[in-house]
Design a protein around this motif. Structure first.
Motif, PDB file in Angstrom:
ATOM      1  N   GLY A 127       5.615  17.612   0.294  1.00 37.36           N
ATOM      2  CA  GLY A 127       5.392  17.727  -1.580  1.00 37.36           C
ATOM      3  C   GLY A 127       5.419  16.707  -1.709  1.00 37.36           C
ATOM      4  N   TRP A 128       5.307  15.520  -2.845  1.00 36.29           N
ATOM      5  CA  TRP A 128       4.741  14.697  -3.640  1.00 36.29           C
ATOM      6  C   TRP A 128       5.007  13.226  -2.902  1.00 36.29           C
ATOM      7  CZ3 TRP A 128       5.677  15.181  -9.906  1.00 36.29           C
ATOM      8  CH2 TRP A 128       4.335  16.021 -10.259  1.00 36.29           C
ATOM      9  N   SER A 129       4.540  12.224  -3.010  1.00 34.03           N
ATOM     10  CA  SER A 129       4.596  11.475  -2.071  1.00 34.03           C
ATOM     11  C   SER A 129       6.163  10.495  -2.381  1.00 34.03           C
ATOM     12  CB  SER A 129       3.742  10.297  -2.560  1.00 34.03           C
ATOM     13  OG  SER A 129       2.669  10.807  -1.519  1.00 34.03           O
ATOM     14  N   VAL A 141      14.255  12.451   7.229  1.00 33.80           N
ATOM     15  CA  VAL A 141      13.265  12.610   8.303  1.00 33.80           C
ATOM     16  C   VAL A 141      13.362  11.667   9.462  1.00 33.80           C
ATOM     17  CG1 VAL A 141      12.108  14.451   6.996  1.00 33.80           C
ATOM     18  CG2 VAL A 141      11.668  11.972   6.423  1.00 33.80           C
ATOM     19  N   HIS A 142      12.150  11.940  10.207  1.00 37.02           N
ATOM     20  CA  HIS A 142      11.949  11.263  11.164  1.00 37.02           C
ATOM     21  C   HIS A 142      10.824   9.850  10.484  1.00 37.02           C
ATOM     22  CE1 HIS A 142      13.162  12.982  14.825  1.00 37.02           C
ATOM     23  NE2 HIS A 142      14.786  12.740  14.291  1.00 37.02           N
ATOM     24  N   ILE A 143       9.118  11.024   9.950  1.00 38.18           N
ATOM     25  CA  ILE A 143       8.666   9.977   9.754  1.00 38.18           C
ATOM     26  C   ILE A 143       8.145  11.076   8.279  1.00 38.18           C
ATOM     27  CG2 ILE A 143       8.051   9.388  11.872  1.00 38.18           C
ATOM     28  CD1 ILE A 143       6.167  11.967  12.176  1.00 38.18           C
ATOM     29  N   GLY A 144       7.044   9.795   7.258  1.00 40.04           N
ATOM     30  CA  GLY A 144       6.933  10.182   6.655  1.00 40.04           C
ATOM     31  C   GLY A 144       5.694  10.403   6.252  1.00 40.04           C
ATOM     32  N   ILE A 145       4.683  11.245   6.290  1.00 39.97           N
ATOM     33  CA  ILE A 145       3.126  10.977   5.556  1.00 39.97           C
ATOM     34  C   ILE A 145       2.719  10.923   3.618  1.00 39.97           C
ATOM     35  CG2 ILE A 145       1.244  11.755   6.056  1.00 39.97           C
ATOM     36  CD1 ILE A 145       2.042  12.906   8.445  1.00 39.97           C
ATOM     37  N   THR A 146       2.409   9.909   3.409  1.00 38.23           N
ATOM     38  CA  THR A 146       2.223   9.537   2.495  1.00 38.23           C
ATOM     39  C   THR A 146       0.461   9.314   1.784  1.00 38.23           C
ATOM     40  OG1 THR A 146       2.529   7.271   2.138  1.00 38.23           O
ATOM     41  CG2 THR A 146       4.454   8.484   1.885  1.00 38.23           C
ATOM     42  N   ARG A 147       0.453   8.814   0.494  1.00 36.35           N
ATOM     43  CA  ARG A 147      -1.184   8.763  -0.647  1.00 36.35           C
ATOM     44  C   ARG A 147      -0.608   7.603  -0.754  1.00 36.35           C
ATOM     45  NH1 ARG A 147      -6.031  11.058   1.722  1.00 36.35           N
ATOM     46  NH2 ARG A 147      -6.133  12.193  -0.813  1.00 36.35           N
ATOM     47  N   GLY A 148      -1.639   7.467  -1.037  1.00 39.32           N
ATOM     48  CA  GLY A 148      -1.604   5.973  -2.134  1.00 39.32           C
ATOM     49  C   GLY A 148      -1.058   4.832  -1.758  1.00 39.32           C
ATOM     50  N   THR A 149      -1.130   3.726  -2.878  1.00 44.05           N
ATOM     51  CA  THR A 149      -0.252   2.315  -1.857  1.00 44.05           C
ATOM     52  C   THR A 149       0.780   2.859  -1.805  1.00 44.05           C
ATOM     53  OG1 THR A 149       0.048   2.244  -4.702  1.00 44.05           O
ATOM     54  CG2 THR A 149      -2.150   1.121  -3.730  1.00 44.05           C
ATOM     55  N   ASN A 192       1.068   6.954  -9.416  1.00 45.33           N
ATOM     56  CA  ASN A 192      -0.431   6.090  -9.186  1.00 45.33           C
ATOM     57  C   ASN A 192      -1.454   7.012  -8.831  1.00 45.33           C
ATOM     58  OD1 ASN A 192       0.010   7.431  -6.706  1.00 45.33           O
ATOM     59  ND2 ASN A 192       0.568   6.285  -5.175  1.00 45.33           N
ATOM     60  N   TYR A 193      -1.298   8.399  -8.255  1.00 40.11           N
ATOM     61  CA  TYR A 193      -2.547   9.482  -8.471  1.00 40.11           C
ATOM     62  C   TYR A 193      -3.312   9.364 -10.002  1.00 40.11           C
ATOM     63  CZ  TYR A 193      -6.218  12.311  -7.676  1.00 40.11           C
ATOM     64  OH  TYR A 193      -7.860  13.519  -7.003  1.00 40.11           O
ATOM     65  N   TYR A 194      -2.393   9.630 -10.310  1.00 41.51           N
ATOM     66  CA  TYR A 194      -3.050  10.501 -11.826  1.00 41.51           C
ATOM     67  C   TYR A 194      -3.272   8.873 -12.733  1.00 41.51           C
ATOM     68  CZ  TYR A 194      -2.390  11.151 -17.265  1.00 41.51           C
ATOM     69  OH  TYR A 194      -2.743  12.261 -18.264  1.00 41.51           O
ATOM     70  N   GLN A 195      -2.587   8.014 -12.852  1.00 41.63           N
ATOM     71  CA  GLN A 195      -2.414   6.483 -13.237  1.00 41.63           C
ATOM     72  C   GLN A 195      -4.208   6.230 -12.663  1.00 41.63           C
ATOM     73  OE1 GLN A 195      -1.694   5.132 -15.902  1.00 41.63           O
ATOM     74  NE2 GLN A 195      -3.169   4.076 -15.969  1.00 41.63           N
ATOM     75  N   GLU A 196      -5.205   6.395 -11.320  1.00 40.69           N
ATOM     76  CA  GLU A 196      -5.287   5.320 -11.111  1.00 40.69           C
ATOM     77  C   GLU A 196      -6.709   6.485 -11.669  1.00 40.69           C
ATOM     78  OE1 GLU A 196      -7.462   4.892  -6.405  1.00 40.69           O
ATOM     79  OE2 GLU A 196      -5.492   5.969  -6.388  1.00 40.69           O
ATOM     80  N   ARG A 261      -8.308   6.574  -1.233  1.00 40.91           N
ATOM     81  CA  ARG A 261      -6.836   6.933  -0.793  1.00 40.91           C
ATOM     82  C   ARG A 261      -6.818   6.669   0.075  1.00 40.91           C
ATOM     83  NH1 ARG A 261      -3.115   7.825  -5.168  1.00 40.91           N
ATOM     84  NH2 ARG A 261      -2.752   9.442  -4.262  1.00 40.91           N
ATOM     85  N   ASP A 262      -5.242   5.899   0.008  1.00 44.16           N
ATOM     86  CA  ASP A 262      -5.219   5.578   1.284  1.00 44.16           C
ATOM     87  C   ASP A 262      -3.915   6.534   2.116  1.00 44.16           C
ATOM     88  OD1 ASP A 262      -6.332   3.383   2.256  1.00 44.16           O
ATOM     89  OD2 ASP A 262      -5.504   2.590   0.562  1.00 44.16           O
ATOM     90  N   THR A 263      -3.802   6.648   3.229  1.00 46.12           N
ATOM     91  CA  THR A 263      -2.785   7.921   3.777  1.00 46.12           C
ATOM     92  C   THR A 263      -1.828   7.207   4.423  1.00 46.12           C
ATOM     93  OG1 THR A 263      -4.216   9.960   2.746  1.00 46.12           O
ATOM     94  CG2 THR A 263      -2.343  10.195   4.455  1.00 46.12           C
ATOM     95  N   TRP A 264      -0.933   7.262   4.716  1.00 42.18           N
ATOM     96  CA  TRP A 264       0.261   6.429   5.370  1.00 42.18           C
ATOM     97  C   TRP A 264       1.345   6.450   6.196  1.00 42.18           C
ATOM     98  CZ3 TRP A 264      -0.906   0.872   6.025  1.00 42.18           C
ATOM     99  CH2 TRP A 264      -1.758   0.807   4.792  1.00 42.18           C
TER     100      TRP A 264
END
Length: 294
Positions: A127-129, A141-149, A192-196, A261-264
């Protein structure tokens, strides 16, 4: 109540249909009906009401089903903790991943992971971050993988950065954007992506696109661009390097530096104590060492 009875109630509450629930539980409808009657006798109240359209939960049934779900979740956590004590890595690895990463980066990592740890079950939602963070906060969930700040306060590991490009079959220089009548194809995304993108656009052109098309998915946006319908701004992770006749113009910030774009990878400290989560992190680190900067 036995764990089997708890499972029966959660399946009934999900399906709201005796036939479908019986199929899921691999029992006959009469046997399922009899078991449900016995459970209702134990609680001394009606849990489900039958109708022509299926089943309906009574208020008492809602509370009992909630109890059943919570008990099964606790049982699963205990199961995972026991498995963590064993030599082999077992249990379920629950991942919530930003869709764009789930489509383009995660499958390669999971292939490596399941090869090394075949006994681990994978549970994946995308889904979205913002939705990923919600799943983490709520313990789904145990872990999440997100984009942006992100303002995540728990443990977080940087995975990779990828550059943003203006992609088109015709436009070869940024200056040509302001001249073209072809549409700017955009995809719906986190704010945040849209604003960037908006900040870069107005800093570069001080005006709005002449024409625009908004689509739901980034893959739709990409395919429309690749087929020459218009131009788009896409992250490097989505761009197929083997595609011919596609121009990629890197987006630059006010200092002339490529915008990336950062991925965390995020999670609570307690999650990383689980062997299957730590094993996944090890695989991610090994995989990331060999990957070029995008």
């Amino acid at each position: 109540m036995s764990l089997t009875d708890l499972k029966l109630l959660t399946v009934l509450a999900k399906e709201m249909n005796m036939r479908k629930a019986a199929e899921k539980l691999f029992v006959s409808q009469p046997a399922l009906s009899q078991r449900l009657q016995n459970i209702e006798k134990q609680w001394g109240t009606k849990l489900f009401i039958r109708s022509q359209k299926g089943l309906m939960l009574t208020p008492s049934g809602e509370k009992v089903v909630q109890f059943a779900s919570e008990t099964l979740e606790k049982q699963e956590r205990v199961y995972e903790e026991i498995r963590a004590l064993e030599t082999h890595v077992h249990g379920t690895l629950k991942i919530a991943c930003a869709s764009i990463v789930g489509q383009n980066w995660l499958p390669k990592v999971l292939k490596q992971f399941v090869t090394q740890y075949p006994h681990v079950r994978i549970s994946l939602i995308t889904g979205w971050s913002s939705e990923i963070l919600k799943a983490l906060y709520e313990g789904e969930v145990h872990i999440g993988i997100t984009r942006g700040t992100t303002d995540w306060k728990g443990t977080k590991y940087p995975l990779f950065k990828d550059s943003l490009y203006l992609v088109d079959r015709e436009i070869q220089k940024i200056e040509q954007v302001i001249e073209t009548d072809r549409p700017f194809i955009q995809f719906k995304s986190d704010s945040n992506y849209y604003q960037e993108i908006q900040d870069w656009w107005h800093r570069q052109f001080q005006t709005f696109p002449k024409r625009s098309i908004v689509v739901d998915q980034i893959e739709t946006c990409k395919q429309m661009t690749y087929n020459g319908i218009g131009y788009a701004i896409l992250p490097a992770i989505t761009i197929n390097e083997t595609e011919n006749n596609i121009y990629k113009i890197p987006l630059l910030d006010e200092r002339g530096t490529p915008i990336r774009r950062d991925t965390w990878l995020l999670g609570y400290d307690s999650a990383f104590e689980l062997r299957q989560v730590q094993a996944f992190l090890d695989v991610v680190r090994d995989y990331s060492k060999d990957q070029p900067v995008m």
